[in-house]
Motif scaffolding. Sequence first.
Motif: not given
Length: 235
Positions: A27-47
């Motif tokens: 599901g994450l891959d599908e979101h990233m495909r549809r919104a390319a670059g959304f996580f680029n350079h974004q700091p992420v906290i893993l819960d």
Amino acid sequence: MTIRARGRSFLALILSPEAPLKDWLAGLDEHMRRAAGFFNHQPVILDLSLLDERTEGLAGFQQELRRRHIHLIGIEGGNPHWKALESWEWPIELQGGRPSGPVKLPDDDSPKSVPPAVTLKTPLIIDRAVRSGQSIKYPDGDIIVLGAVSSGAEIIAGGSIHIYGPLRGRAIAGVSGYPQARIFTTKMEAELLAIDGFYMIAEEMPNAPSGRASQVYLENERLKVIPLQTGTIKT
């Protein structure tokens, strides 16, 4: 010698994976495909609070995120002593972050309480165009842009976003847990729109008033994009 130290607030996305991890990653891959670059350079906290030490695929999950170029600045909700996490690299634990977004509702028989109101500060005014590759982040209030937001640029605000020019990049509003936030632009050509964690990409806006003055708001957990001159402002 004087040692100087300064505080700095930051804005991070929180990912809360669910089992089975294989399906969640798909599901994450599908979101990233549809919104390319959304996580680029974004700091992420893993819960990890929705997982346990027996979750299948947990041992290699951090590497799966790295392979997708997701940069973790913190991990919470898990236990470093879990056997599946022995090979993980743990970032320095973060303290004092201001939570935002959904909260757990009280039980029906518990006393009803009113959620604390989000307090926004003075708007941040950008008196120029925002060029491709630039990212403007202001989690404490509204952002006002006196110019265009180019394709590949992004505006991230704790409150609303006002763009007096074409919006061709990404506008992400209400990140401080403010679903009443809105996005305004004099020319709608956005790559991505988001309010309070709910987003849509250009391909999901077939009926949006493209090329026209528009506003975006959240209604029943869905984004609405309507012409600005005909829309009714809700309070």
